[in-house]
Enzyme design. Sequence first.
Site, PDB file in Angstrom:
ATOM      1  N   ILE A 238     -14.248 -32.429 -53.714  1.00 15.82           N
ATOM      2  CA  ILE A 238     -15.652 -32.084 -53.486  1.00 15.82           C
ATOM      3  C   ILE A 238     -15.987 -31.948 -52.007  1.00 15.82           C
ATOM      4  O   ILE A 238     -17.015 -31.363 -51.662  1.00 15.82           O
ATOM      5  CB  ILE A 238     -16.591 -33.124 -54.134  1.00 15.82           C
ATOM      6  CG1 ILE A 238     -16.299 -34.520 -53.590  1.00 15.82           C
ATOM      7  CG2 ILE A 238     -16.470 -33.083 -55.640  1.00 15.82           C
ATOM      8  CD1 ILE A 238     -17.260 -35.574 -54.089  1.00 15.82           C
ATOM      9  N   SER A 239     -15.132 -32.486 -51.131  1.00 19.44           N
ATOM     10  CA  SER A 239     -15.441 -32.411 -49.710  1.00 19.44           C
ATOM     11  C   SER A 239     -14.178 -32.615 -48.894  1.00 19.44           C
ATOM     12  O   SER A 239     -13.302 -33.394 -49.277  1.00 19.44           O
ATOM     13  CB  SER A 239     -16.480 -33.474 -49.339  1.00 19.44           C
ATOM     14  OG  SER A 239     -16.691 -33.502 -47.943  1.00 19.44           O
ATOM     15  N   SER A 244     -10.839 -37.124 -43.626  1.00 19.51           N
ATOM     16  CA  SER A 244     -10.597 -37.533 -45.007  1.00 19.51           C
ATOM     17  C   SER A 244     -10.823 -36.365 -45.954  1.00 19.51           C
ATOM     18  O   SER A 244     -11.394 -35.333 -45.587  1.00 19.51           O
ATOM     19  CB  SER A 244     -11.524 -38.697 -45.394  1.00 19.51           C
ATOM     20  OG  SER A 244     -12.873 -38.279 -45.315  1.00 19.51           O
ATOM     21  N   ASP A 384     -21.862 -42.701 -35.459  1.00 29.65           N
ATOM     22  CA  ASP A 384     -21.717 -41.264 -35.746  1.00 29.65           C
ATOM     23  C   ASP A 384     -22.879 -40.818 -36.624  1.00 29.65           C
ATOM     24  O   ASP A 384     -22.705 -40.033 -37.550  1.00 29.65           O
ATOM     25  CB  ASP A 384     -20.376 -40.987 -36.427  1.00 29.65           C
ATOM     26  CG  ASP A 384     -20.053 -39.491 -36.464  1.00 29.65           C
ATOM     27  OD1 ASP A 384     -20.611 -38.751 -35.636  1.00 29.65           O
ATOM     28  OD2 ASP A 384     -19.270 -39.068 -37.337  1.00 29.65           O
TER      29      ASP A 384
END
Length: 463
Positions: A238-239, A244, A384
């Site tokens: 999905i990403s 990662s 971040d």
Amino acid sequence: QCPWGVPNTTSVSCSLADVMSEQLAKELELEEENAAFPEVVAVAEGPFITGENVDTSSDLMLAQMLQMEFDREYDAQLRREEKKINGDSKVSISFENYRKVHPYDSDSSEDEVDWQDTRHDPYRADKPTTTPRKGFIGKGKDITTKHDEVVCGRKNTARMENFAPEFQVGDGIGMDLKLSNQVFNALKQHAYSEERRSARLHEKKEHSTAEKAVDPKTRLLMYKMVNSGMLETITGCISTGKESVVFHAYGGKSATEDKVIPPECAIKVFKTTLNEFKNRDKYIKDDYRFKDRFSKLNPRKIIRMWAEKEMHNLTRMQNAGIPCPQVVILKKHVLVMSFIGQDQVPAPKLKDVTLSSEDMKKAYYQVLNMMQQLYKECNLVHADLSEYNMLWHDGKVWLIDVSQSVEPTHPHGLEFLFRDCRNVSQFFQKGGVAEALNERELFNAVSGFNITADNEVDFQAEV
């Protein structure tokens, strides 16, 4: 008589007992075979089946003899093809590798020699010659030393067999090849460099994760999660990011009763290569929680520490009530969390969603409250924080990607906090929130400091 006329067939009447007779059936079958395949008398080239010297009662013996006869005919055909192709050419080809003649029954001619059937090496002399202690052979003009160009060339050609099997050196059978030392050394160096390069490629393929793909060890970890029943199925990616790859999965049953697995899970696989994100070390080496365990010499240990760091940070945030993914389990560099979204559709990032002015104002005050909670209750700085790491789901903001989060006592902790305040302030000011504080005011509101500086340079110096 007309040739196109129907022939007169005379039907012979017979009784039912004759029709049912097996003897009659065999006779009719023999007549049909004799009519279809007339007997041809042919003389065989060699001894075939004779009742005098061969026991034909064994089916195995008959099969071996038939195979041998077939091999003879096949080899004869190959010889005819060789003569047809070669002709009177000086360079000839040979089909010796394709011959089927058995070693105990070969009728090949004496002038045809198959060097593969013997233990003859074409690169070596027929009789091994030893170099005497004096270092040369012969006398006068015919003297030959071990540094002779021809001798060294042949030795270099034979030494090419010591190269790696993947390095193709060609076929020099029947040719008196002589490689000079310069050429041989260049080939040897190239062979060694190619061997090292292939080893590096194999290592990278086996021990690294690529985009939308995982290495065999990571796949094994994910298979074990599914086989144990903790996950029902893994649907897909999905990403993908710089650090990662995230997969979607449906939750299963937990082995312990106190742990509840959410119906939808997100599997975060940290990439085991540092090529795309080489500045991870500054977030870990100065963190007192991982200072003694940090080692630049082992990248895979750094990745595991990176995943462990995110798990601990998410646990702190969850205990403080900050909206974030719930940690399910951590296995090496694979972190399983609750899925922020619904029906395999992840929640959109704050930068991708279009909010009304009321929702944008609501999101700003929620982010401000979360930053204060993160700093005071969790004792963490996101490091971040931006619209890329905040999701909008169920009418509120969710924080993700906290693997790089550090404590305020980190040597760069306040510097990271000021950077987060700048990103948040700029985003909501562009989004039309009039009440949004600037980065210096937001920093003081989150940290509790009262830094009064006229410009940003002095403010950062005090920070």
